[in-house]
Enzyme design. Structure first.
Site, PDB file in Angstrom:
ATOM      1  N   ASP A  38       0.956  -1.045  -0.028  1.00  0.00           N
ATOM      2  CA  ASP A  38      -0.041  -0.261   0.033  1.00  0.00           C
ATOM      3  C   ASP A  38       0.924   1.069  -0.023  1.00  0.00           C
ATOM      4  O   ASP A  38       2.077   1.228   0.546  1.00  0.00           O
ATOM      5  CB  ASP A  38      -0.809   0.045   1.292  1.00  0.00           C
ATOM      6  CG  ASP A  38      -1.966   1.162   1.343  1.00  0.00           C
ATOM      7  OD1 ASP A  38      -2.918   1.171   0.559  1.00  0.00           O
ATOM      8  OD2 ASP A  38      -1.497   2.233   1.831  1.00  0.00           O
ATOM      9  N   GLU A  40       1.110   5.610   0.438  1.00  0.00           N
ATOM     10  CA  GLU A  40       0.322   6.899   0.842  1.00  0.00           C
ATOM     11  C   GLU A  40       0.930   7.858   0.136  1.00  0.00           C
ATOM     12  O   GLU A  40       2.241   7.843  -0.641  1.00  0.00           O
ATOM     13  CB  GLU A  40       0.508   7.311   2.376  1.00  0.00           C
ATOM     14  CG  GLU A  40      -0.094   6.223   3.103  1.00  0.00           C
ATOM     15  CD  GLU A  40      -1.705   6.036   3.092  1.00  0.00           C
ATOM     16  OE1 GLU A  40      -2.564   6.795   2.535  1.00  0.00           O
ATOM     17  OE2 GLU A  40      -2.143   4.792   3.073  1.00  0.00           O
ATOM     18  N   HIS A 179      -5.415   4.294   6.577  1.00  0.00           N
ATOM     19  CA  HIS A 179      -4.636   5.303   5.491  1.00  0.00           C
ATOM     20  C   HIS A 179      -3.173   5.495   6.197  1.00  0.00           C
ATOM     21  O   HIS A 179      -2.561   6.711   5.940  1.00  0.00           O
ATOM     22  CB  HIS A 179      -5.624   6.502   5.436  1.00  0.00           C
ATOM     23  CG  HIS A 179      -6.789   6.604   4.903  1.00  0.00           C
ATOM     24  ND1 HIS A 179      -6.848   6.292   3.468  1.00  0.00           N
ATOM     25  CD2 HIS A 179      -8.038   6.806   5.310  1.00  0.00           C
ATOM     26  CE1 HIS A 179      -8.167   6.318   3.190  1.00  0.00           C
ATOM     27  NE2 HIS A 179      -9.001   6.407   4.340  1.00  0.00           N
ATOM     28  N   ASP A 184      -2.550  -0.591   6.220  1.00  0.00           N
ATOM     29  CA  ASP A 184      -3.724  -0.677   5.184  1.00  0.00           C
ATOM     30  C   ASP A 184      -2.972  -2.118   4.295  1.00  0.00           C
ATOM     31  O   ASP A 184      -4.027  -2.821   3.837  1.00  0.00           O
ATOM     32  CB  ASP A 184      -3.790   0.440   4.394  1.00  0.00           C
ATOM     33  CG  ASP A 184      -4.409   1.463   4.857  1.00  0.00           C
ATOM     34  OD1 ASP A 184      -5.010   1.214   6.113  1.00  0.00           O
ATOM     35  OD2 ASP A 184      -4.710   2.286   4.097  1.00  0.00           O
TER      36      ASP A 184
END
Length: 350
Positions: A38, A40, A179, A184
């Protein structure tokens, strides 16, 4: 009228969602290592935003064997709304390594594994764009998108949507998404395990239970073929949350295909694409560059149904500001339209 064994006025109970036992079902991934990742970012578009964090877990036979977590200095300010969403501040990344320093470490971490992500084209779109900007080759990987896989496996109405938060809550994953990249990734790994368990237990992969005549002995589909949704091509930025899974459910021999060009609020592209993908008649959604933001493929039985779908549903999706519709008369794809619809393939058409 209540069915046999049901009390009038009461809905039959729904079977409990499977829980991931910490081991992938035999045969579904053929013993391959899996890296669930994942990222960000500072925004939604890979060519205008930067990565602020990469988180990943490596699984062998469903067992956690390694973790990867790194903050990244995006060399640009993090917008306040993104900080509110992720909790990542400019101060947190000011002394962090830049993406050209982090990418080689992640590539080494993921070497030889199947890559898994939720809405994989978004995460991999950023990773591959970052590789390109740094002059770092992105190694080929098979990719599993758990958003696509959930659409294939879960029945209509089984969940309200296919967001990671919704699926993690539905399956009761040990780690909930928040998040932040590592959390995540762990939540996505839990969702993947539960979806694979559901495929193994019920033979589901097309929204309905597979019967004995069309399932292999391992319950993975015809002739034992795996139903896991694996993407073997380079991803675009979103691919509309990989909504192409719905095309497999449209088995009619004669269909009308409309290509809908969509302008929308740029800040809401992912959620707008996700909402459009929920429309049953939409087989695929792609993000594009240029005058329009998204392209949706709408397939219906007759021209008269287009009005119900496009003005009636698609145009009312929050974030959509303008659409143009073109009817497709011929495909130049080398692939069966029941599996996918493609534009621009060179060579002879069907």
């Amino acid at each position: 009228m209540a069915g046999l064994g049901e009390r009038p006025g009461r809905r039959p109970s729904r079977p409990a969602a499977p829980r991931f036992t910490g081991r992938f079902p035999a045969g579904l991934l053929n013993g391959a290592d899996v890296v669930v990742v994942d990222v960000e970012t500072t925004g939604w578009l890979a060519d205008a935003a930067g990565i602020t964090e990469i988180g990943a877990v490596r699984l062998a036979d469903g067992q956690l064997v390694a973790e990867f977590s790194a903050l990244v200095n995006p060399l640009m300010p993090i917008p306040p709304n993104i900080t509110t969403l992720t909790g990542i501040t400019d101060e947190m990344v000011s002394d962090a390594p830049t993406i050209d320093q982090v990418l080689p470490r992640f590539i080494e971490f993921a070497a030889g594994a199947v890559i898994v992500a939720h809405n994989a084209p978004f995460d991999l779109g950023f990773l591959t764009a970052a590789c390109a900007s740094c002059g770092i080759p992105w190694p080929p990987h098979a990719v599993i998108d758990t958003a696509l896989l959930a659409r294939l496996v879960l029945r209509p109405g089984e969940v309200t949507d296919h967001k990671l938060t919704t699926l993690a809550e539905h399956f009761g994953t040990a780690t909930g998404p928040c998040h932040r990249a590592l959390a995540d990734a762990k939540a996505t790994a839990g969702v993947l395990g539960c979806l694979l368990a559901l495929v193994a237990q019920t033979g589901r992969g097309d929204g309905k239970k597979t019967g004995p005549d069309d399932a292999g002995q391992d319950g993975t589909g015809p002739a034992g073929a795996s139903r896991v949704a694996v993407i073997e091509r380079p991803p675009s930025r979103y691919d509309g949350a990989a909504a192409g899974a719905r095309a497999q459910r449209l088995q009619e021999a004669v269909m009308v295909t409309a290509i809908v060009l969509i302008k929308c609020d740029v800040a809401r592209i992912p959620e707008t694409a996700e909402a459009i993908a929920q429309i049953t008649e939409v087989s695929e959604v792609y993000s594009v560059t240029g005058e329009f933001d998204l392209v949706a493929m709408v397939r219906v039985r007759g021209h008269d149904q287009l009005g119900d779908v496009i003005p009636g549903l698609l145009n009312r999706v929050p974030g959509v500001t303008h659409t143009e519709t073109h009817i497709a008369f011929r495909t130049y794809s080398r692939h069966d339209l029941d599996a996918a619809f493609s534009i621009g393939y060179p060579g002879a058409g069907s």
